[in-house]
Design a protein around this motif. Structure first.
Motif, mmCIF file in Angstrom:
data_model
loop_
_atom_site.group_PDB
_atom_site.id
_atom_site.type_symbol
_atom_site.label_atom_id
_atom_site.label_comp_id
_atom_site.label_asym_id
_atom_site.label_seq_id
_atom_site.Cartn_x
_atom_site.Cartn_y
_atom_site.Cartn_z
ATOM 1 N N VAL A 67 19.156 44.955 146.835
ATOM 2 C CA VAL A 67 19.881 44.907 148.108
ATOM 3 C C VAL A 67 20.869 46.050 148.332
ATOM 4 O O VAL A 67 21.070 46.473 149.481
ATOM 5 N N LEU A 71 21.639 47.987 151.848
ATOM 6 C CA LEU A 71 22.908 47.748 152.525
ATOM 7 C C LEU A 71 23.650 49.050 152.809
ATOM 8 O O LEU A 71 24.257 49.220 153.873
ATOM 9 N N LEU A 83 25.017 39.068 153.953
ATOM 10 C CA LEU A 83 24.333 39.143 152.661
ATOM 11 C C LEU A 83 24.034 37.732 152.187
ATOM 12 O O LEU A 83 24.943 36.922 151.976
ATOM 13 N N THR A 85 23.339 35.623 149.412
ATOM 14 C CA THR A 85 23.436 35.635 147.950
ATOM 15 C C THR A 85 24.232 34.439 147.462
ATOM 16 O O THR A 85 25.147 33.967 148.140
ATOM 17 N N ALA A 94 28.583 44.289 147.016
ATOM 18 C CA ALA A 94 28.260 44.632 148.406
ATOM 19 C C ALA A 94 29.519 44.866 149.223
ATOM 20 O O ALA A 94 29.574 45.799 150.042
#
Length: 272
Positions: A67, A71, A83, A85, A94
Motif C-alpha cells: 500500500v 499511497l 486506508l 487496515t 501511512a
C-alpha cells in the motif's frame, strides 16, 4: 439532506472476493484510482489485505509493501484518502507518509471487537478520522460468530464497546465514523435485518459508512439455477442499497463500481 458521499474501493490484494489481483502493480493501481475519481468517487479507500470471510491474514510488513508506494502517488490526486487496515503499524506508516495531509486521512479498520489497542493511540496522535466497524472474530472465524438475540441491538451495543477506547485515547467524537459491518459475522438474513434498521446506528450520533458492494448476501439474493450471482454482476443490487442508505441518512457508501452508485445517490438527493 446532505448528499451521501461515495467511497471507491482500491484493492491491492491478490485474493479480494471481487477484484483480487486486478490492481496489484503500481501503474494499474494508479490508473484505477484515476478511473474511480473520474467516475465521481469522493474518497479512495486503499486496502492491502483482504478482509472477506475465509481470507488468509497478511503480515503488516507485506501489507505496507503493497500500500505505501501507491499511497505516496495518490497523495498527488484530488481525492480524500482512506486506508483499510487493521494494523496500527501500517496506519502509522501511512500517516507519517502523508505528512501535513495526515489529519485529512481516514483509517478504515474492520477489526471490530478485536481492534488492536494501539490503533486508537495512533489515530489520536495524528488527529485523523477513523471508521470503526462492527465485527466479531477475524476473517477465519467471523462467520462462526453469528449468534444474536437481536442483531441490531447487539451491533449498537458492540459498536459502543469498540468506540470507547478511541474516546478514552482522546479521539474527537466527531472524527469517529461507524460502519454496521454488513457481511462481517452475520448471516445473510441478519444482514437484511440490520439494513432495515440503519436508524438504530444513526441514533448513536456519528456519521455512518455503509458497505455492501458486491457482497455474498447479494449473490444469494440474485441466485438462479446456476448458483449465486457472480460478484461483478451485483452492481445493480448494490446501487439499489446505496439509494436506501442515502435516504436513511448515511454519510457515505463504499463501492467497487462508482458510476451506477453515483447515479443512485444523485437520484436519492433529488427526491429530497
Amino acid at each position: 439532506m446532505a448528499e451521501t458521499l461515495l467511497m471507491g474501493v482500491l484493492n491491492l490484494t491478490p485474493d479480494s472476493f471481487s477484484d483480487g489481483g486486478d490492481h496489484e502493480d503500481l501503474d494499474g493501481a494508479l490508473a484505477h484510482a484515476q478511473h474511480l475519481i473520474a467516475a465521481g468517487a469522493d474518497i479512495i479507500d486503499v486496502g492491502g489485505e483482504s478482509t472477506r470471510p475465509g481470507a488468509v491474514p497478511v503480515a503488516p510488513e507485506e501489507e505496507q509493501r503493497r500500500v505505501l508506494p501507491v499511497l505516496e502517488k495518490l497523495l498527488d490526486l484530488d481525492a480524500r484518502l482512506s486506508l483499510d487496515t487493521r494494523h496500527p503499524g501500517t496506519a502509522r506508516a501511512a500517516l507519517q507518509l502523508a505528512g501535513e495531509r495526515a489529519e485529512g486521512m481516514i483509517i478504515n479498520d474492520v477489526s471490530g471487537l478485536l481492534t488492536d489497542p494501539d490503533m486508537p493511540v495512533v489515530v489520536a496522535e495524528y488527529g485523523c478520522e477513523v471508521v470503526i466497524t462492527h465485527n466479531r472474530g477475524d476473517s477465519t472465524t467471523m462467520q462462526q460468530l453469528t449468534d444474536y438475540d437481536d442483531v441490531a441491538v447487539a451491533v449498537v451495543d458492540e459498536l459502543t464497546q469498540i468506540r470507547q477506547p478511541y474516546l478514552d485515547a482522546g479521539v474527537d467524537f466527531e472524527k469517529i465514523i461507524l460502519d454496521p459491518g454488513i457481511g462481517f459475522a452475520k448471516t445473510h438474513q441478519q444482514n437484511w435485518e440490520l439494513i432495515g434498521q440503519l436508524e438504530r446506528i444513526l441514533l448513536l450520533g456519528h456519521r455512518v459508512l455503509f458497505g455492501v458492494s458486491r457482497k455474498g448476501f447479494l449473490g444469494g439474493l440474485l441466485a438462479d439455477e446456476q448458483g449465486p450471482r457472480p460478484a461483478a454482476q451485483r452492481d445493480s443490487a448494490t446501487a439499489a442499497l446505496s439509494f436506501h442508505a442515502a435516504r436513511s441518512g448515511c454519510w457515505a457508501v463504499r463501492v467497487h463500481s462508482v458510476r451506477p452508485n453515483r447515479d443512485a445517490l444523485r437520484a436519492a438527493a433529488a427526491v429530497g
